[in-house]
Design a protein around this motif. Structure first.
Motif, PDB file in Angstrom:
ATOM      1  N   GLU A 157      24.842  93.976  36.970  1.00 44.80           N
ATOM      2  CA  GLU A 157      23.996  94.298  35.828  1.00 44.80           C
ATOM      3  C   GLU A 157      24.708  95.292  34.920  1.00 44.80           C
ATOM      4  OE1 GLU A 157      20.772  97.174  36.253  1.00 44.80           O
ATOM      5  OE2 GLU A 157      19.412  95.693  35.384  1.00 44.80           O
ATOM      6  N   SER A 197      19.684  98.762  25.853  1.00 43.81           N
ATOM      7  CA  SER A 197      18.626  98.806  26.864  1.00 43.81           C
ATOM      8  C   SER A 197      17.632  99.928  26.593  1.00 43.81           C
ATOM      9  CB  SER A 197      19.229  99.025  28.263  1.00 43.81           C
ATOM     10  OG  SER A 197      19.776  97.826  28.755  1.00 43.81           O
ATOM     11  N   TYR A 198      18.060 100.915  25.850  1.00 41.72           N
ATOM     12  CA  TYR A 198      17.211 102.098  25.631  1.00 41.72           C
ATOM     13  C   TYR A 198      16.763 102.218  24.177  1.00 41.72           C
ATOM     14  CZ  TYR A 198      19.259 102.906  30.131  1.00 41.72           C
ATOM     15  OH  TYR A 198      19.646 102.744  31.434  1.00 41.72           O
ATOM     16  N   ARG A 228      24.369  97.559  31.427  1.00 41.52           N
ATOM     17  CA  ARG A 228      23.457  98.069  30.402  1.00 41.52           C
ATOM     18  C   ARG A 228      24.251  98.819  29.335  1.00 41.52           C
ATOM     19  NH1 ARG A 228      18.292  97.181  30.985  1.00 41.52           N
ATOM     20  NH2 ARG A 228      17.477  96.692  33.066  1.00 41.52           N
ATOM     21  N   THR A 229      23.911  98.526  28.088  1.00 41.45           N
ATOM     22  CA  THR A 229      24.459  99.281  26.961  1.00 41.45           C
ATOM     23  C   THR A 229      23.313 100.077  26.354  1.00 41.45           C
ATOM     24  OG1 THR A 229      23.984  97.677  25.230  1.00 41.45           O
ATOM     25  CG2 THR A 229      25.984  97.316  26.529  1.00 41.45           C
ATOM     26  N   ASP A 261      21.854  93.979  29.426  1.00 35.57           N
ATOM     27  CA  ASP A 261      20.636  94.566  28.861  1.00 35.57           C
ATOM     28  C   ASP A 261      19.413  93.716  29.198  1.00 35.57           C
ATOM     29  OD1 ASP A 261      21.880  96.833  27.665  1.00 35.57           O
ATOM     30  OD2 ASP A 261      22.682  95.506  26.117  1.00 35.57           O
ATOM     31  N   GLY A 262      19.389  93.256  30.432  1.00 35.34           N
ATOM     32  CA  GLY A 262      18.222  92.537  30.936  1.00 35.34           C
ATOM     33  C   GLY A 262      18.263  91.030  30.715  1.00 35.34           C
TER      34      GLY A 262
END
Lengths: 957, 269
Positions: A70, A76-77, A72-73, A8-9
């Motif tokens: 990378e 991230s949003y 993302r879960t 997540d970044g």
């Protein structure tokens, strides 16, 4: 080994085991939204993440595989208190029910909308084909995608054509954002597993390998000696307290026939011992060190086995009654190792004959009715063994706070769990707090106390927090399932179609314990017989003990099986009479103004109450369904091997249990005029929390945001019997409405004082004022006034709801199926569910309940079935082999609609909506199979083998 | 229990390493089979293929060529694939698995239910297999699946195109969408003698030799096709169905797929 990746970044550099799954690593790193629904088999998709932008199952990836990549879960949003376009669209379209699969759905749609500008229905199916959702029936996701696309351009976009069932009201009957929707769509902590603290112990249970056996010796010394093992429980060191696990009102119409651990095991997976240890690995290792000697007994696998003369006795112990022991009760031959069966009151059980419960009754004179008939048919219908399969398995987390026990549960019945566990522990209820967390699916299986008491006991003994979570296999073999049943139906009718007599003889298999053993089978009669107007009706119910997996409640309770039998018999009678099926239903169906006398003898262990049908939407449902389907107008398929047919069934349910259920709520005003509602209602994802908040906001003419809620926390919220029997909106909603109505009276009273006007001149007005003839005061003014040193005190209102009245939701389900005459395959091409829920409080959520219920039952009708071997072991305890429905199993045309009725008893005219949805698919599909191919399949699931055998003239099973 | 995760940087190193590690060592492509709970493999050592540059997929007039670690979804993204191949790829696994599952893993590891394997066998696909000393040989997929060799690393898959193109069709029968298939069928007609391959019924895809011969001699009615298939398949009873029903259903599926190929509904190759 060292792994470095972007989560997540954020850069993560972590040491991992070479075989560590990414899902487990994410959990270790504090990211719990990659949920576990299939224990790493890769079939449920709940653990999906985006890996370099592509959707993958994190349970199928090893941590070293993501090195340099990378991940993302949903985090991230997700932003605090706000939703992305996709998240808000999912919530507002009604596709977020329990929310356990929602993070995976969010990611799948992020992936989709990044790839495809204008997704087709096929694109959406392709995106979501690997994500299992048991709640929603998927259909509303297509609307969610369209909504998300619109909101990506305009975040405030709202459909102009939103359905409004009550233009006269502020919130009720209108789409409003589900109050827990934001939490669930953002993947914020909400479920039991999110509450687990570091240092918690892990509980695992040794399940019996035998379906029926006595434990002759058990040695736990090696397990106890293993470092990290804190406690081992067996029958030797746990309370000899008998109880039932059914979460029903006390005294229950289910026997107390088990203790926490016994000397006899009655199904594969039955509890033998429990280990609590510092880690799950140690607990698992310790289980392997428990030495058990069994005397294996012959298993009772079916109703026929159980009823056979000389059958092995599943319960051969002492039988007791709290009240009403029969004069001939004889315990002289009882085997004490089998424990006890304690009935709270007589329900016609006879464990010596493997009979757990029975009941019979009727109205009129069936012999005369059959004598009067021109045509009499008699058929037997059967249904297999099906599983609730909530995506979140049963789970509980227990801990001590001071000298009190706190239970974080995923349960439908927190107040019953408190009562039963207090009794087992030998303490008063005030020592126990049960907090119902967000529930990741339940569907009835969590109306039983399936595992809570074991964790509670282990925490009570050790003083340590304990986590106990079922595996998917345990969920199959040791949770709760629908009772297998065999139902003989005899119908008599005149040539003009009028029914003259109905007889139902129902045999049910309750399995090893008698949870719901009277009420589920009885419900098969009470929710099917009143659909037909007939003066002569007789029913008989006998429930048998056996050694199959435990049964209990499942959405619809007994009604789906009773409905299948009686509705299909009606279809067969129509054929025997040479009459159109729809016309036969129309001639005999229940309608408004009818008094349902049959309910007098269907009172769940007590005398029932005849009910007047105040509202009935069957008329409009039948005509609308026939119009949608084009009843009787079938187009011949292009494929010569396919036959197409139409089917219909009429259905009903109740809205809670009159004279049995009870709900409470309290409403308290805060200093600025806002409110806190404490409701005992238990929201399983159905939207009940939104219902109760709407009751208050509607009554007090407030924005919903000004009403906060704490529900189903036994320390804070008042008693409620729980989420079952389709009682939520009617009872818990009714209690909230009653609390709000009392608060309204208080506000008017104080308003009158402040405005110096009589109450008769005042009214409540949006957005939270008391308006008089000349001027107004705000709720904040009232709060400040009442809460000062000279005030009357903080305004608090209590609402209670009980009733002796019944409100019945009705519905008509229509379908078109194709039957492949060369393979026996049945496909549901079109399905229309028309239901009368009175006023739908949350229309989009009500529809979601219907879609979900229908798709579950299409699954039960065509694919789902637990299969057992000769020794009583389940051969398919996983989602794939059991065949849960996925988005690709949807009918191509699938529509659920609400028909408008108004009921005088429910809050704002509401009736129940969820359980009834499970009653139509099996009979409608079976009738359609007959219409298509001329064969009656009387045993569900309607497997291609059965259909092909019937087509070839062989006797279907 | 996985003891070690190895990341070799060349094909020869990977093959040598696996040989050296011996029993309990497995190549790891996407991992959708090997990493799933309850599998039969019980690996102790994993030899990752991620660093071997075995990805990529392309199609030209003569061949479809893919590296062993190309994912199923990558293959699906190639424009112009015939419908039969699109169907076989799309139905091989759900999207979240296709994104991870590699072509090499799907074809090289024994997976009886693979419809893709049935189709690629029908199309005469060949596997490029590397040995420990830098050698590469091409062997037919059918041969590989029949012999399940323990040595050698599949590095690429080539599916040759026919001239003139053959008419294809793919068929799959499953009880529901999540379930494993009862049967998969691939049919290629025209040009060379007809090819009919049935998957999921036996441990490896099987050519219906008698049926192929009869079809080569002339068009057959579906009922005749069914009779040939019923004689040539030997299904067993399991959770997906009872053997007798399977025999009839597979026969019907094959007959239908032959008709589909004849009608040109699965594209050409």
């Amino acid at each position: 080994m060292r792994v470095s990746f972007l989560l997540d970044g954020a850069r993560k550099d972590v040491d991992v085991q070479p075989g560590e799954r990414l899902r487990d690593l994410l959990e270790r790193l504090g990211t719990r939204t990659a949920r576990n629904g299939c224990d790493g088999q890769g079939t449920c998709g709940a653990c999906a993440v985006l890996l370099d932008g592509k959707l993958v199952n994190s349970c199928l990836l090893l941590a070293p595989q993501v090195d340099g990549r990378e991940v993302r879960t949903v985090a991230s949003y997700s932003r605090p208190r706000t939703l992305s376009a996709i998240q808000s669209a999912l919530v507002d379209a009604g596709i977020v029910q329990c929310g356990y699969c929602t993070p995976a759905m969010v990611l799948a749609l992020e992936d989709l909308l990044a790839r495809v500008d204008v997704p087709t229905r096929e694109d959406v199916k392709d995106a979501l084909e690997g994500i299992f959702c048991r709640c929603t029936g998927y259909e509303q996701v297509f609307g969610a995608v369209a909504l998300a696309r619109a909101r990506m351009k305009d975040p405030e976009w709202t459909p102009a054509d939103a359905v409004d069932f009550r233009p006269d009201l502020l919130h009720v009957g209108k789409q409003r954002r589900k109050i827990d929707g934001s939490t669930l769509a953002r993947g914020a902590p909400a479920f039991v597993e999110d509450r687990v603290e570091p240092g918690a112990l892990h509980l695992k249970v040794l399940g019996s390998p035998h379906a029926h056996a006595r434990i002759t010796d058990i040695d736990t010394s090696a397990a106890e000696a293993l470092p990290g093992v804190v406690y081992v429980a067996t029958w030797k060191n746990t309370p000899e307290v008998y109880y039932g696990t059914a979460g029903q009102g006390f005294p229950e119409p289910s026997p107390y026939d088990r203790r926490m651990f016994g000397q006899k095991v009655r199904h594969v997976g039955d509890r033998v011992a429990a280990v609590v240890a510092e880690s799950p690995e140690i607990a698992a290792q310790a289980l392997g060190l428990v030495r058990v000697a069994y005397e294996v007994l012959p298993p009772v696998r079916s109703i026929a086995d159980a009823a056979a003369p000389g059958a092995p006795r599943v319960h051969d112990g002492v039988v007791e009654y709290v009240v009403g022991a029969p004069a001939d009760l004889d315990n002289s031959g009882a085997d004490p190792r089998d424990g006890k069966v304690i009935y709270q009151f007589p329900i016609h059980g006879d464990p010596r004959r493997n009979v757990a419960a029975g009941v019979s009754g009727g109205i009129g004179d069936v012999a005369a009715g059959f004598a009067e008939a021109d045509v009499v048919i008699e058929r037997t219908y059967a249904g297999g063994h099906i599983q609730c399969t909530p995506l979140e398995p049963h789970i509980v987390y227990t801990k001590m706070e001071g000298d009190r026990l706190v239970i974080h549960g995923s349960t439908q019945v927190p107040y019953h769990v408190r009562r039963i566990i207090a009794r087992i522990l030998g303490v008063k209820e005030n020592r126990i707090r049960v907090v119902k967390e967000r529930t990741g699916g339940a569907f009835g299986s969590k109306q039983d106390m399936v595992l809570e008491e074991v964790a509670a006991w282990c925490t009570w003994v050790t003083g340590r927090p304990v986590l106990y979570r079922y595996t998917r296999e345990e969920e199959f073999i040791a949770s709760r399932t629908r009772h297998p049943m065999e139902i003989r139906v005899k119908l008599g009718a005149k040539k003009d179609g009028r029914l003259t007599a109905i007889e139902m003889d129902l045999k049910a298999n309750t399995g090893p314990y008698g949870s719901h053993c009277l009420t589920v089978p009885m419900n098969a009669c009470s929710k099917s017989l009143p659909l037909f107007l007939c003066d002569n009706v007789f029913f008989q119910v006998t429930t048998y003990y056996s050694n199959i997996s435990p049964t209990g409640a499942y959405q619809g309770y007994g009604a789906p099986k009773g409905s299948f039998a009686l509705q299909l018999a009606a279809a067969e009678m129509a054929e025997a009479l040479g009459m159109d099926h729809l016309a036969f239903l129309e001639k005999n169906r229940v309608r408004e103004g009818v008094m349902l006398e049959i309910l007098r003898c269907l009172g769940e262990g007590r005398e029932g109450v005849p009910q007047l049908v105040q509202s009935c939407g069957l008329g409009p449902a039948l005509s609308r369904g026939a119009e949608l389907l084009g009843w009787g107008r079938k187009e011949a398929p292009a494929d010569p091997d396919l036959r197409v047919g139409h089917g219909v069934a009429i259905i009903q349910q109740g809205s809670g249990l009159p004279n049995l259920d009870s709900a409470n709520a309290t409403l308290t005003q805060f200093g600025d005029g806002t409110f806190m509602l404490h409701s005992g209602g238990t929201d399983l994802g159905t939207g009940l929390d939104t219902v109760v908040v709407k009751m208050v906001a509607e009554t007090l003419k407030l924005p919903m945001e000004q009403v906060s809620l704490i529900a189903a926390d036994t320390d804070v919220a008042p008693f409620d019997t729980g989420a079952y029997a389709s009682s939520g909106t009617f009872f818990s909603g009714g209690a909230a409405l009653n609390a709000a109505t009392k608060m309204k009276a208080l506000l008017l009273e104080v308003g009158a004082e402040l405005l110096q006007e009589p109450v008769a001149n005042l009214e409540l007005a949006w957005p939270g004022v008391v308006r008089g003839k000349s001027r107004s005061v705000t709720y904040e003014d009232i709060a400040r006034h009442t809460q000062t040193g000279t005030g009357r005190g903080q305004l608090t209102a209590w609402g209670h709801f009980i009733t002796d009245k019944g409100s019945f939701p009705y519905g008509a389900h229509f379908c078109e199926v194709s039957v492949d005459v060369r393979t026996g395959e049945v496909k549901v091409l079109r399905y229309y569910a028309l239901q009368d829920a009175g006023t739908p409080i949350n229309p989009e959520l009500a529809l979601g309940q219907i879609y979900g219920g229908v798709l579950k039952t299409i699954g039960h009708s065509l694919w789902e079935e637990m299969v057992f071997d000769e020794a009583g072991r389940c051969r398919n305890p996983n989602l794939r082999d059991y065949r849960v429905p996925m988005i690709r199993d949807l009918p191509e045309d699938f529509r659920c609609e609400l028909v408008d009725t108004d009921d005088p008893f429910g809050p704002f005219g509401a009736k129940s909506v969820s359980e009834i949805s499970c009653n139509g698919a099996a009979p409608a599909i079976a009738a359609a199979i007959h219409d298509a191919a001329g064969v009656w399949i009387r045993d569900w699931p309607f497997s291609p083998e059965k259909v092909l055998a019937a087509l070839k003239g062989a006797q279907p099973r | 229990m996985i003891e070690a995760f190895h990341r070799p940087s060349s094909v020869t190193a990977a093959v040598a390493l696996k040989a050296q590690l011996g029993e309990g060592a497995f190549y790891l492509g996407g991992g959708t089979a090997l990493n799933a709970l309850g599998g039969p493999w019980h690996p102790r050592h994993l030899v990752s293929l991620a660093g071997l540059d075995l990805g990529g997929a392309r199609m030209d007039r003569e061949v479809l060529e893919a590296g062993a670690t190309a994912t199923l979804q990558e293959l699906l993204g190639i424009p112009g694939l015939p419908d039969a191949m699109v169907e076989a790829l799309a139905q091989e696994a759900v999207r979240n698995v296709r994104n991870q599952s590699t072509l090499g893993g799907r074809l090289a590891a024994p997976r009886p239910g693979s419809g893709l394997a049935a189709l690629f066998v029908a199309l005469g696909a060949r596997l490029e297999v590397a040995d420990a000393v830098g050698g590469r040989e091409e062997i037919p997929l059918s041969q590989w699946l029949a012999s399940s060799p323990e040595t050698g690393l599949v590095t690429a898959i080539r599916v040759p195109r026919s001239t003139p193109p053959r008419r294809l069709a793919f068929g799959r029968l499953a009880r529901s969408s999540i379930d494993l298939p009862v049967a998969t069928v691939a049919v290629a007609l025209g040009g060379t003698p007809p090819t009919v391959v049935v998957g999921a019924v036996h441990p490896a895809p099987v050519r219906m030799a008698g049926l192929e011969q009869a079809l080569g001699a002339g068009t057959l009615d579906p009922e005749v096709v069914e009779r040939f298939v019923a004689d040539e398949v030997a299904p067993t009873s399991d959770l997906r169905g009872e053997a007798g029903w399977k025999r009839q259903a597979v026969a019907a599926l094959v007959a239908r797929t032959v008709e589909k190929a004849r009608a040109g509904q699965g594209g050409t190759w």
